[in-house]
Design a protein around this motif. Sequence first.
Motif, short mmCIF file in Angstrom:
data_model
loop_
_atom_site.label_atom_id
_atom_site.label_comp_id
_atom_site.label_asym_id
_atom_site.label_seq_id
_atom_site.Cartn_x
_atom_site.Cartn_y
_atom_site.Cartn_z
N GLU A 156 25.27 -53.50 -4.64
CA GLU A 156 24.24 -52.59 -4.13
C GLU A 156 24.84 -51.43 -3.35
O GLU A 156 24.13 -50.49 -3.03
CB GLU A 156 23.26 -53.37 -3.25
CG GLU A 156 23.84 -53.92 -1.97
CD GLU A 156 24.67 -55.19 -2.18
OE1 GLU A 156 24.92 -55.56 -3.34
OE2 GLU A 156 25.06 -55.77 -1.18
N GLY A 162 23.46 -63.15 0.93
CA GLY A 162 24.23 -62.35 1.90
C GLY A 162 25.08 -61.28 1.23
O GLY A 162 25.73 -60.47 1.88
N GLY A 163 25.07 -61.26 -0.11
CA GLY A 163 25.81 -60.23 -0.84
C GLY A 163 27.27 -60.60 -1.08
O GLY A 163 27.77 -61.60 -0.58
N LEU A 164 27.94 -59.79 -1.88
CA LEU A 164 29.36 -59.98 -2.15
C LEU A 164 30.15 -59.15 -1.13
O LEU A 164 29.71 -58.06 -0.73
CB LEU A 164 29.70 -59.53 -3.58
CG LEU A 164 29.04 -60.35 -4.70
CD1 LEU A 164 29.29 -59.70 -6.06
CD2 LEU A 164 29.56 -61.80 -4.71
N VAL A 210 28.29 -52.45 -11.47
CA VAL A 210 27.07 -51.72 -11.90
C VAL A 210 26.04 -51.69 -10.78
O VAL A 210 26.04 -52.54 -9.88
CB VAL A 210 26.45 -52.38 -13.15
CG1 VAL A 210 27.36 -52.23 -14.36
CG2 VAL A 210 26.10 -53.84 -12.89
N ARG A 250 17.41 -49.17 -4.68
CA ARG A 250 16.79 -50.07 -3.69
C ARG A 250 17.52 -51.42 -3.64
O ARG A 250 18.13 -51.83 -4.65
CB ARG A 250 15.30 -50.29 -4.06
CG ARG A 250 14.47 -49.02 -3.82
CD ARG A 250 13.11 -49.07 -4.48
NE ARG A 250 13.22 -49.03 -5.94
CZ ARG A 250 13.44 -47.93 -6.66
NH1 ARG A 250 13.66 -46.79 -6.05
NH2 ARG A 250 13.50 -47.98 -7.98
#
Length: 263
Positions: A184, A217-219, A235, A240
């Motif tokens: 993101e 929590g995301g990478l 990608v 958003r």
Amino acid sequence: VTGVIWREEIAFSMSAGRFFVDPAVLAAPGEVILPSEIAHQVRAVLRLRPGDQIILLDGSGAAFVVALTAVEREGVRGQIVDRQMVATEPRARLTLVVGLLKAAKFDWVIQKGTEIGVSAFAPAITARSVSGLEEAGPAKQRRWHTIAVEAAEQANRGCVPAILPPRPLSEILAGDGPILVAYESTGPHALSIDAVIRSIGYTQEKAELRLAIGPEGGLTREEIALARERGAQIVTLGPRILRAETAAIVAVALALAALGDLG
Ligand code: SAM
């Protein structure tokens, strides 16, 4: 040709139930004897009678039209009257890699991903993934498989997606074949899934693609750097921030649409 299509429609539209069974059930000589849990559904839930037809699926993409010959408390039996390849399976083989999520969210991803056309789920252990799920024991694996079977039956699929045991993201990234990692924080020039699939010249026929989504929590930056080192394509899914489970479904739909699988 119309006649053939019409026959196929008739066979499938007349069947009131679609069930995945162990291929051994279909290989037995003579009559097909339904496993007890399916027999119960046919007899007590669907209330089918001798002469009615059901569809039994062996999980490899083949569907067997079975005409019921006996529907009794002692058991339900039938005769195979037709065999077709299920035309709804995606020709592209997508593996969805997902950072371990809370149980209910991962259940949801399995159900929705199966409906859309995922071929395999690969839970990934990442720096920020939800702990406690690493050891997905037999009971959890069975539960995940049941969710996938029910979603595949409902979606008119011919195959049940595999659910692989959780493995560290670094091991998954070392695997073969292209992997698209959704991030993101890629900035304004990030590539979309569609652009990457077009750039690597993928068509439905030979696509063996892996899509990776981080946990809630995301990478971490380090995980993204490792992915890049291992040749992953980073990608974007748009400007958003999506929840992990939303991102997983959006990514699969975008990939299958880019491959022309969604019509
Ligand atoms: N950094 C996020 C935040 O601020 O909430 C946490 C990660 S997000 C909830 C979970 C995962 O979904 C991410 O690791 C990523 O793989 C994916 N994701 C969410 N939105 C995305 C976007 N716009 N583009 C690419 N991936 C996205």
